[in-house]
Design an enzyme around this catalytic site. Structure first.
Site, PDB file in Angstrom:
ATOM      1  N   HIS A  81       3.770 -28.950 -21.610  1.00  0.00           N
ATOM      2  CA  HIS A  81       5.072 -28.646 -21.014  1.00  0.00           C
ATOM      3  C   HIS A  81       5.819 -27.567 -21.793  1.00  0.00           C
ATOM      4  CE1 HIS A  81       6.666 -31.689 -23.971  1.00  0.00           C
ATOM      5  NE2 HIS A  81       7.688 -30.839 -23.988  1.00  0.00           N
ATOM      6  N   ASP A 133       3.287 -37.332 -11.974  1.00  0.00           N
ATOM      7  CA  ASP A 133       3.576 -38.385 -11.009  1.00  0.00           C
ATOM      8  C   ASP A 133       3.691 -39.756 -11.685  1.00  0.00           C
ATOM      9  OD1 ASP A 133       3.534 -36.502  -9.030  1.00  0.00           O
ATOM     10  OD2 ASP A 133       1.457 -36.892  -8.442  1.00  0.00           O
ATOM     11  N   SER A 171       8.549 -32.002 -29.605  1.00  0.00           N
ATOM     12  CA  SER A 171       7.425 -32.171 -28.692  1.00  0.00           C
ATOM     13  C   SER A 171       6.368 -31.107 -28.955  1.00  0.00           C
ATOM     14  CB  SER A 171       7.897 -32.118 -27.239  1.00  0.00           C
ATOM     15  OG  SER A 171       8.608 -30.927 -26.988  1.00  0.00           O
TER      16      SER A 171
END
Length: 372
Positions: free
Chosen positions: A164, A229, A305
């Site tokens: 990400h 999801d 992260s």
């Protein structure tokens, strides 16, 4: 083909996970690592680089949600482990892979207000100061991405981070084409440039030296949004630098079960954005796990992260202690567990399949990736 993932998981199971009664040291297990090889590569249109970089990723799917999800089919696993490669000139390719098991392998939150709840009670993070710590292993393996995340050196020219930090699941983030990796270096006092560091010319501050990224690999399991999801299963990426960094790096390893980790504990260091310019180290116990994720409550803030989650265990073959990266810190989850709200910080585990893929990205030869 639907039963093949279960077969893969079985064949990838650890051998000699628990040490014998006479061997008290927490020991790295041996795994049957599968082989993941490129099958075909397709040129794609150049991306737009229009996504906003996120320093964290959140999901409402917690441990129970993941554990109740059906196993993917063999074709789905192959699709998830296929990957895109982004080059510094903006070109983009997609590579399909095949998965093989060698029989003779041997040992080989929803709301923004809740995302702040990454500090659990007393803040147990430690800022690392002084060149004697920052420039020495293992802290020296932590690097900063120009998109704001953290990465970890895992080879002479390779950095492991979170997907990400590069891609939001739909598009590459702004700055991904000109992605750089920052290395902390001593900032010498005036007049000492080019001189040897002595007691009279000690560095008073640290600064980042930046190296451009040559290419980036991101698994399609993240790009297609499948992982988004239900969680963060494929939130990892590998960066190849344009030149070697000349620092000691940390090897990757297959994540053992949490109950076999020393003290059930993990460690990682990152550039949390609430402490700008500081490298922040922390450790904590693993609270829960699925096949792909580790759930813990290590204090963390956005910017951490992409940090490599590591442990130190005994390497029986080499007769020495060795640290290995067993996961990548991804982000924060706030979930409803039996009607009770619970939040976690989450790390993506390096499973045997992911180890095989990342190792091949680094080495380019599956024969060098047989031992996890």
């Amino acid at each position: 083909m639907a039963g093949l993932p279960a077969l893969i998981l079985l064949l990838c199971a650890a051998k000699d996970v628990m040490p014998s009664s006479s061997h008290w040291k927490p020991t790295w297990p041996s795994y049957r690592v599968p082989v993941i090889l490129p099958q075909s590569t397709l040129n794609l249109d150049k991306p737009q680089f229009d996504a906003e970089a996120r320093l964290e990723v959140a999901s409402p799917c917690g441990p129970a949600c993941h554990k109740s999800s059906p196993l993917p089919t063999y074709e789905e696993v192959k699709n998830y482990l296929s990957y895109e490669t982004l080059y510094a000139n903006g070109s983009l390719t997609e590579t399909e892979v095949g998965i093989y098991i060698l029989s003779n392998s041997g040992d080989g939150s929803q709301g923004k207000s809740r995302t702040k709840r990454q500090i659990y009670g007393y803040d147990s993070r430690f800022s690392i100061f002084g060149k004697d710590f920052l420039l020495n292993y293992p802290f020296s393996t932590s690097v900063k991405l120009s998109t704001g995340c953290t990465g970890t050196l895992v080879a002479e020219k390779h950095v492991l981070t979170a997907a990400h930090c590069i891609h939001d699941g739909k598009s590459y983030v702004k700055g991904a084409q000109k992605l750089r990796v920052g290395f902390l270096k001593p900032k010498l006092k005036d007049g000492s440039k080019g001189a040897n560091i002595t007691n009279s010319a000690m560095p008073e501050k640290m600064k980042f030296q930046w190296i451009r990224v040559k290419r980036t690999h991101v698994p399609k399991g993240w790009i297609k949004g499948n992982a988004n999801d239900i969680g963060m299963d494929y939130d990892y990426a590998l960066l190849e630098l344009k030149k070697p960094h000349k620092r000691k790096f940390m090897k990757i390893g297959v994540s053992p079960p949490a109950r076999h980790l020393p003290g059930g504990r993990i460690h990682f260091s990152g550039y949390d954005n609430d402490r700008p310019g500081n490298l922040v180290y922390r450790f904590c116990d693993v609270k829960d796990e699925t096949y792909d994720l580790l759930y813990q409550q290590c204090d963390a803030q956005p910017g951490a992260s992409g940090s490599g989650v590591y442990v130190r265990m005994w390497k029986r073959q080499n007769h020495k202690w060795e640290r290995k990266i067993i996961g990548i810190f991804s982000g924060h989850q706030w979930v409803d567990m039996n009607g009770t709200p619970q939040d976690f910080n989450v790390a993506v585990r390096i499973t045997p399949l992911k180890y095989a893929q990342i190792c091949y990205w680094i080495k380019g030869n599956y024969l060098d990736c047989r031992e996890g």
